[in-house]
Motif scaffolding. Sequence first.
Motif, mmCIF file in Angstrom:
data_model
loop_
_atom_site.group_PDB
_atom_site.id
_atom_site.type_symbol
_atom_site.label_atom_id
_atom_site.label_comp_id
_atom_site.label_asym_id
_atom_site.label_seq_id
_atom_site.Cartn_x
_atom_site.Cartn_y
_atom_site.Cartn_z
ATOM 1 N N ASP A 149 -7.451 -2.978 0.976
ATOM 2 C CA ASP A 149 -7.592 -2.734 2.725
ATOM 3 C C ASP A 149 -8.627 -3.292 3.637
ATOM 4 O OD1 ASP A 149 -7.528 -2.292 5.389
ATOM 5 O OD2 ASP A 149 -7.805 -0.100 5.710
ATOM 6 N N GLY B 232 -7.526 3.436 6.761
ATOM 7 C CA GLY B 232 -8.794 3.677 5.947
ATOM 8 C C GLY B 232 -9.152 4.926 5.698
ATOM 9 N N GLY C 259 -15.997 7.170 0.190
ATOM 10 C CA GLY C 259 -15.397 8.149 -0.212
ATOM 11 C C GLY C 259 -15.247 9.461 0.075
ATOM 12 N N ALA D 267 -14.867 2.093 -5.912
ATOM 13 C CA ALA D 267 -14.801 1.287 -4.803
ATOM 14 C C ALA D 267 -15.447 -0.770 -4.705
ATOM 15 C CB ALA D 267 -14.644 1.712 -3.000
ATOM 16 N N LEU E 275 -9.595 0.034 -3.753
ATOM 17 C CA LEU E 275 -9.885 0.707 -3.942
ATOM 18 C C LEU E 275 -9.331 0.995 -5.841
ATOM 19 C CD1 LEU E 275 -9.655 3.696 -1.740
ATOM 20 C CD2 LEU E 275 -11.773 2.190 -1.863
ATOM 21 N N ALA F 153 -7.145 7.419 2.142
ATOM 22 C CA ALA F 153 -6.934 7.057 1.157
ATOM 23 C C ALA F 153 -5.779 8.629 0.767
ATOM 24 C CB ALA F 153 -7.741 6.415 -0.252
ATOM 25 N N LYS G 95 -11.971 8.792 3.308
ATOM 26 C CA LYS G 95 -12.657 7.890 3.913
ATOM 27 C C LYS G 95 -12.322 7.085 2.776
ATOM 28 C CE LYS G 95 -14.464 8.053 7.434
ATOM 29 N NZ LYS G 95 -15.891 8.190 8.529
ATOM 30 N N ALA G 96 -11.888 5.598 2.904
ATOM 31 C CA ALA G 96 -11.745 4.615 1.543
ATOM 32 C C ALA G 96 -13.356 3.464 1.510
ATOM 33 C CB ALA G 96 -11.132 3.945 1.936
ATOM 34 N N ASP G 97 -14.068 3.912 2.944
ATOM 35 C CA ASP G 97 -15.504 3.397 2.964
ATOM 36 C C ASP G 97 -16.502 3.965 2.579
ATOM 37 O OD1 ASP G 97 -15.394 5.007 4.820
ATOM 38 O OD2 ASP G 97 -15.712 3.591 6.814
ATOM 39 N N LEU H 29 -2.339 4.094 1.282
ATOM 40 C CA LEU H 29 -3.989 3.965 1.733
ATOM 41 C C LEU H 29 -3.405 2.844 3.047
ATOM 42 C CD1 LEU H 29 -6.993 2.364 2.084
ATOM 43 C CD2 LEU H 29 -6.875 1.158 1.017
ATOM 44 N N GLN I 203 0.319 -1.221 0.013
ATOM 45 C CA GLN I 203 -0.123 0.064 -0.303
ATOM 46 C C GLN I 203 0.711 1.279 -0.216
ATOM 47 O OE1 GLN I 203 -2.966 -0.801 -0.503
ATOM 48 N NE2 GLN I 203 -2.118 -2.916 0.144
#
Length: 464
Positions: A298, A348, A371, A314, A303, A350, A367-369, A345, A64
Amino acid sequence: MSFAFARLVRGSTVKAIGVLSVAVASSATVSLGSLAHAETLTGSSSASPSTTATWPQWRGPSQQGVAPETNLPTKWSESTAKRIEIPGRGSSTPVVVGNVAYLTSGIDGQNTLLAIDLDEPKTVWQIDLGSDRGNKHRKGSGSNPSPVTDGNYIAAYFRSGDLACVKPDGTKVWSVNLQEEFGEDTLWWDLGSSPLLVDSMVVIPVMQTGPSYLVAFDLATGKQLWKVDRTTEAPEEAAQSYSTPLAVNVNGTKMIAVMGADTLTLNQASDGKEVARLGGFNPEAQKYFRSIASPVADGNLILCPYSRGATVTAVDLAKLASGAGKDSILWHRDDLGSDVPTPTLRNGIAYFISDGKKNKGTVTAIKADSGKTLWEVSLPRTRQSYSSSPLLAGDKLYVTGEDAKTAVVGPLQTTKEPGSNAADQPTVLSVNEVDDNEAFTVASPTPAGNRLLLRTKGFLYIIE
């Protein structure tokens, strides 16, 4: 299953230029029974270095772009950094074992792997591994892919199709040319995909116009473990990808995620069997949607940058593996992305560096979860763009441009704190320049203990 013609070599020519500081002990014998047309009749020794690989592949141990170290230097200049000239042409990111870095270059028409002692610094040895066939693109070369290493062996892959394994003392163990075995490549530009290290095997993706595939070899012996088709319906250049796969764990099963040719695929690491694929990343069938940036992951979340830097999607890998298809998509943005640099990343969050004309030089944290954008930072303006991928170390992000200028952004959130959205606005802490600013710096900044490695067009800088 057919096996590739791996060539084991005991006494390959190697140019020894110094004394390798990694201790090596040899004892094991390699069985040749399952190798077709092996050129060695007895076997090859196994090496055990005194240190482990701290940066074993292109995006590091986590894949990552996150450094194990947290206290890398944040300010440097030409006068404070050491450097060693790297002859030829190449842009592979170094891998690191102890105080030795390994990288590749096209030197005098040959694919070359070099070992660099970082303490001196000096070139310990270099070995030719085939004929250079790169330089189709002004930013590229035949030595774009980064090597991989487990500390015992180093595998290097080149535009010519040559894949070779070398021991830390510079002895070649085996080699195979993928294009001779499986057909010529059809990429319009220089190769960009780096090998992937998964346990004791090295995995190579070939995504091109026409027959495409994934193939895995045992790192120590060169035995072909499996090869599977990855042909998609992507049109013309859109079928060509320069991204690197990811090793992921989905519901307790080791898998390989590959993004490219308008498609995300999941394959079992054990045998290469395809578990799932998700298309639709190029709904208008654009002919020139070649992909360069690689995905990051993650847990079950992956992503996928795409559309020449115009989109990010995602995907829930567990849902995809269960057959959910498009229902596995968690979110999609068409106002964010990167064409060449791969995001990083951690915890959580990116981080993207934009290389598009509209917002070039903008660092965006999401926020990765969900966007959701947390913050944006604009780097100082530059005529050059960004091809190297950012490095995250502690509470700082390192972003290197094609002119070798490296901006350090921080402070960043370092832990996943309950209720925190990491929305505090970081700043550009420093912008660092070196003399070798000739276009193009493409390799990504690399940690080596508490040092930072920066490969420019003609040098490897060691920054302390």
